[in-house]
Design a protein around this motif. Structure first.
Motif, short mmCIF file in Angstrom:
data_model
loop_
_atom_site.label_atom_id
_atom_site.label_comp_id
_atom_site.label_asym_id
_atom_site.label_seq_id
_atom_site.Cartn_x
_atom_site.Cartn_y
_atom_site.Cartn_z
N THR A 67 0.84 -1.19 0.00
CA THR A 67 0.00 0.00 0.00
C THR A 67 0.87 1.24 0.00
OG1 THR A 67 0.01 -0.07 2.40
CG2 THR A 67 -1.85 -1.08 1.31
N PHE A 68 0.28 2.35 -0.26
CA PHE A 68 1.01 3.59 -0.13
C PHE A 68 0.13 4.59 0.58
CE2 PHE A 68 -1.67 4.59 -3.59
CZ PHE A 68 -1.68 5.96 -3.79
N ALA A 69 0.77 5.56 1.24
CA ALA A 69 0.01 6.56 1.97
C ALA A 69 -0.16 7.78 1.09
CB ALA A 69 0.74 6.92 3.25
N VAL A 70 -1.31 8.42 1.20
CA VAL A 70 -1.53 9.63 0.43
C VAL A 70 -1.43 10.81 1.37
CG1 VAL A 70 -3.14 10.86 -1.04
CG2 VAL A 70 -3.08 8.38 -1.07
N TYR A 71 -0.54 11.73 1.04
CA TYR A 71 -0.39 12.89 1.89
C TYR A 71 -1.65 13.74 1.84
CZ TYR A 71 4.47 11.59 1.94
OH TYR A 71 5.63 10.91 2.10
N GLY A 72 -1.99 14.30 2.97
CA GLY A 72 -3.13 15.19 3.03
C GLY A 72 -4.46 14.45 2.94
N ASP A 73 -4.44 13.16 3.12
CA ASP A 73 -5.69 12.40 3.09
C ASP A 73 -5.73 11.51 4.33
OD1 ASP A 73 -7.90 10.91 2.62
OD2 ASP A 73 -7.40 10.39 0.56
N VAL A 235 19.38 0.27 3.93
CA VAL A 235 18.39 1.12 3.29
C VAL A 235 17.88 2.10 4.34
CG1 VAL A 235 16.13 1.22 2.17
CG2 VAL A 235 17.68 -0.67 1.65
N LEU A 236 18.00 3.38 4.06
CA LEU A 236 17.55 4.40 5.02
C LEU A 236 16.18 4.93 4.61
CD1 LEU A 236 18.05 6.41 7.39
CD2 LEU A 236 19.24 7.89 5.76
N THR A 237 15.20 4.76 5.50
CA THR A 237 13.84 5.20 5.22
C THR A 237 13.46 6.33 6.17
OG1 THR A 237 11.49 4.53 5.30
CG2 THR A 237 12.99 3.37 6.76
N PRO A 238 12.57 7.23 5.74
CA PRO A 238 12.07 8.25 6.67
C PRO A 238 11.19 7.62 7.75
CG PRO A 238 11.56 8.84 4.39
CD PRO A 238 12.06 7.42 4.38
N GLY A 239 10.73 6.38 7.54
CA GLY A 239 9.93 5.73 8.57
C GLY A 239 8.63 5.18 8.01
N PHE A 245 6.90 3.74 2.21
CA PHE A 245 7.54 2.85 3.18
C PHE A 245 7.51 1.39 2.75
CE2 PHE A 245 7.48 -0.01 6.84
CZ PHE A 245 8.70 0.31 7.39
N TYR A 246 6.40 0.99 2.15
CA TYR A 246 6.34 -0.40 1.71
C TYR A 246 7.52 -0.73 0.81
CZ TYR A 246 5.46 -4.45 -1.03
OH TYR A 246 5.67 -5.65 -1.65
N GLU A 247 7.79 0.15 -0.12
CA GLU A 247 8.90 -0.11 -1.04
C GLU A 247 10.24 -0.18 -0.32
OE1 GLU A 247 8.89 0.99 -5.07
OE2 GLU A 247 10.68 2.24 -4.83
#
Lengths: 488, 315
Positions: A67-73, A235-239, A245-247
């Protein structure tokens, strides 16, 4: 001349004829060779089977957390990117041409970035105006004079490609920062394997799953000058709240390396460590999916909580490789984009194999005047924009939207470029129980290590699911397709 | 060697899943005893005990709601504002799991992720008594799926050991807490005056740690309060007993010490607790005072969690 580069677009005739090129049926409705087996299969497969498979695919994505997150939603914390059942097909010959062009372009991009942060010969040669670089927020003066491991600032590039006919590939955008979407390239193939094994069996499709091995080899080949004995990659992720994040977690898994956040890392004496259950462990290569701004609060944005204080000084000291390097966004800039044909010639000594879309740079007064007169026919984009935000699609806009946009344009012409509306090619797509043509683009992932460039045959095909829409971005309702490259 | 934050996420992931199961069992047992006719039941409020066993009595009282079936169930099962509600536990476990997705097998990840997704549907289905019962069953199934996939598929390395450590520390905490809430019913002097209410209460204690059948297998006699204490505190063959939890905790801490080539305060503390449990008889427990014994244990168990976090840099 009014800043129109590449193929001259007289007036603003769409590139390609009025009717879009369909990758299955061409202009004339006759099935193209690469699609023959797929077309037969589509004709003999009842739509209720497709409906059922579509549900299965969705359940699969959801259960696996793709899944992916949608900003502002806020309501939709995590969303699925719609997966279209019908694969897109490229012939081996088409791919080879495309692949050569991509290799050339990405080599030029790497050379450009190395040059801009060292001798800046391209500026001395007068190919690109200096102020376009030095006044550009994507240019990072901190990078000047730093030895980039392997001279490869962009080991991972995502080049957005569109086509308008059977022959020509156009580059729409270069993504040299932290291009995303490769997990969908791999997952979509997995899903096709699960849902339509018979269909795959009828076609000789080149595999994509070695992407992770290639990426690992590339990252290993770019270890820093002052590395430790064994090359430790992370792999450095923002979190986990980041939209991709899934990717990040997917890639760490496939690479077999740790997925870290800023808080897992720390710097001591210009050496980067991760915190482990047995104490500090040295890190050599960081495949970072955190933007430049947030990477190191001591060098970049001081309020960043996502980065690692001191990381950039490790980079400067040559104890760590950052993939991609800092400051590579300069080549994503859409104003720089318009110079890409010259850039390719300058560094490779050859004519570019891939076309650039003709581009009006609104910073040039004549071009601005033209764009303002022809807003209804053009696509106007922000030079630093991405994700399909902040742009005006002329033909789909209302009078009021155009009026508002011309105000913005006049206020900050430097911030915009304009391009003719492309008649993007279409691919058969399964929407609402019917198979209908929808516009697509393609993002192949180009990997460059110390010993050259490799491209896994395929990429992420994005499809605009709404009829007639040209916006393929997943943040705006676009979907994806499995992308096949056939054996020759 | 593994990332400390990964170890931390795995540790808490299994703690939260086990906590969700424990709360589901407490609710199930409370429900059962609240069905006992009032004539026998007297004034005891099972729902208050359930809150206490879940460690939520204070927090619930602060909401100003009356401790009846409806609102206690809502609070312990579905309230997002309660960080230990089943819903919160599932969401936190899923958040931990998602952060360390590569460290989990596909099956374990999918067990947790599906639970998280199904939760919404189940919640929407409403709250008849029947549906609540189905819900509790479902929670037990989820816990079983998560533990089962981890047990069957995970590599026996540090990832697995931290996962199990979280599980057993949470489990020991839950068992001790459930006993402590009802300790007065288990005092030997109580046995003489106990009526049929006590019988129900004793059975409910055992049920809330799914040990009623086990009791009969082990002792082959009617419920005796000191035997219940014996079973849940000292019997190593009883998987929810404190002794069994510590048997496992020492095993997994020893595995870690062996793999890392060094041991520390966590191993020493766990071994001390384990051997004390092994060398204690029920008489000793009651002599010390059951409540005191359990309070001490809860504090010790808590300290062990902290010792593990410190020794292994968990953040």
């Amino acid at each position: 001349m009014a800043g129109v580069m590449g193929k001259t677009a007289k007036g603003s005739e769409p590139i390609g004829s009025g009717k879009p090129f369909d990758e299955m049926n061409g202009f004339d409705g006759e099935c193209r060779e690469a699609y023959r087996a797929l077309k037969d299969w589509l004709e003999e497969t009842p739509t209720d089977l497709l409906d059922q498979r579509k549900l299965e695919a969705e359940a699969l994505f959801r259960r696996s957390g793709i899944t992916f997150a949608v900003y502002g939603d806020k309501d939709a914390e995590e969303r699925l990117i719609p997966y279209d059942l019908i694969p897109r097909v490229l012939s081996g010959a088409e791919w080879n041409r495309l692949s050569e062009g991509l290799t050339q372009r990405v080599q030029a991009i790497n050379a450009l970035i190395v040059d801009l942060y060292s001798k800046a010969e391209i500026l001395k040669a007068g190919i690109i105006p200096e102020e376009l670089i030095y006044a550009n927020p994507a240019f990072r003066p901190e990078m000047i004079g730093i030895a980039i491991p392997g001279n490869v600032p962009v080991p991972i590039a995502g080049i957005d490609i569109v086509r308008v006919d059977a022959d020509d590939f156009y580059v729409l955008e270069d993504n040299a920062r932290t291009p995303s979407g490769v997990s969908y390239m791999l997952d979509n193939r997995e899903v096709t394997h699960l849902l339509f094994p018979d269909l795959l069996g009828r076609n000789r499709v080149q595999p994509v799953e070695r992407y992770a091995d290639e990426l690992l080899a590339v990252l290993e080949s770019l270890k820093p000058v002052n590395s430790s004995g064994d090359t430790t990659i992370v792999v450095l992720t923002p979190g986990s709240y980041n939209s991709a994040f899934y990717e990040h977690s997917f890639l760490a898994d496939k690479l077999g390396v740790e997925l870290v956040e800023g808080r897992d890392l720390f710097v001591r004496d210009d050496i980067l460590y991760m915190r482990t259950t047995q104490g500090p462990k040295r890190v050599d290569v960081v495949y970072r999916r955190v933007d430049d701004d947030f990477l190191d609060p001591l060098t970049f944005r001081p309020d960043s909580m996502l980065g690692v204080p001191g990381l950039f000084s490790c980079y400067r000291a040559g104890t760590v490789t950052l993939a991609n390097a800092v400051g590579t966004g300069i080549s994503d800039d859409k104003a720089i984009y318009s110079y890409m044909p010259e850039i390719v010639r300058f560094y490779t000594g050859a004519d570019p194999l891939l076309h650039n879309v003709p581009t009006w740079r609104c910073r040039e007064p004549e071009a601005l005047a033209y764009v303002l007169d022809h807003l209804g026919e053009l696509v106007v984009k922000e030079v630093h924009g991405s994700g399909g935000y902040g742009m005006l699609v002329g033909p789909a806009s209302t009078q009021a939207e155009r009026a508002a946009f011309s105000e913005k344009l006049k206020k900050q012409p430097d911030n915009f470029i304009a391009q003719p509306t492309l008649a993007l090619s279409t691919c058969p797509t399964y929407v609402d129980g019917c198979i209908a043509p929808r516009h697509v683009d393609l993002r192949p992932f180009v990997l460059t290590g110390a010993s050259g460039t490799r491209i896994v045959p395929g990429g992420l095909t994005r499809v605009a699911l709404r009829e007639g829409s040209l916006v393929v971005n997943s943040s705006q309702g676009g979907g994806t397709k499995d992308t096949w490259v056939l054996e020759e | 060697m593994m990332l400390a934050s990964t170890a931390n996420d795995l540790f808490w992931m299994s703690r939260y899943v086990e906590r969700a199961e424990s709360i589901a069992r407490i609710l199930g047992a409370a429900r059962r005893i609240s069905d006992v006719p009032q004539v026998i039941g007297g004034e005891t409020n099972e729902w208050t005990s359930a809150l206490a066993a879940a460690g939520q009595l204070h927090a619930f009282t602060a909401t100003g709601r009356a401790p009846d079936e409806e609102s206690v169930f809502a609070y312990l099962a579905f309230d997002e504002a309660n960080p230990s509600s089943i819903k919160s536990c599932v969401a936190m476990a899923r958040q931990n799991a998602r952060s360390v997705r590569p460290a989990l097998t596909t099956e374990t990840w999918e067990a947790i992720n599906s639970a998280y997704l199904e939760f919404r549907d189940i919640e929407r289905a409403g709250g008849s008594r029947r549906q609540r019962q189905d819900f509790l069953r479902w929670v037990l199934d989820v816990s079983l799926r998560v533990s089962g996939t981890a047990f069957r598929n995970m590599l026996r390395d540090e990832r697995y050991w931290f996962t199990r450590l979280g599980f057993y520390i949470e489990r020991a905490d839950n068992t001790a807490r459930i006993l402590d809430v009802k300790y007065h019913l288990l005092l030997p002097e109580h046995a003489d005056i106990g009526g049929s209410l006590d019988y129900y209460q004793w059975a409910a204690i055992l049920r809330s740690v799914s040990a009623l059948t086990a009791y009969h297998w082990v002792y082959r006699q009617a419920l005796k309060p000191w035997l219940i204490a014996d079973l849940l505190i000292l019997r190593e063959e009883m998987p929810r007993s404190l002794a069994s939890c510590y048997d496992n905790i020492t095993t997994f801490l020893d595995e870690l010490a062996l793999a890392y080539g060094r041991q520390g305060p966590a191993q020493r503390a766990a071994r001390a607790t384990h051997s004390r449990l092994a060398n204690t008889r029920t008489d000793d427990v009651f002599k010390q005072g059951l409540h005191e014994f359990l309070s001490d244990f809860l504090a010790e168990n808590n300290r062990l969690g902290t010792a593990i976090a410190e020794q292994y840099n968990l953040i």
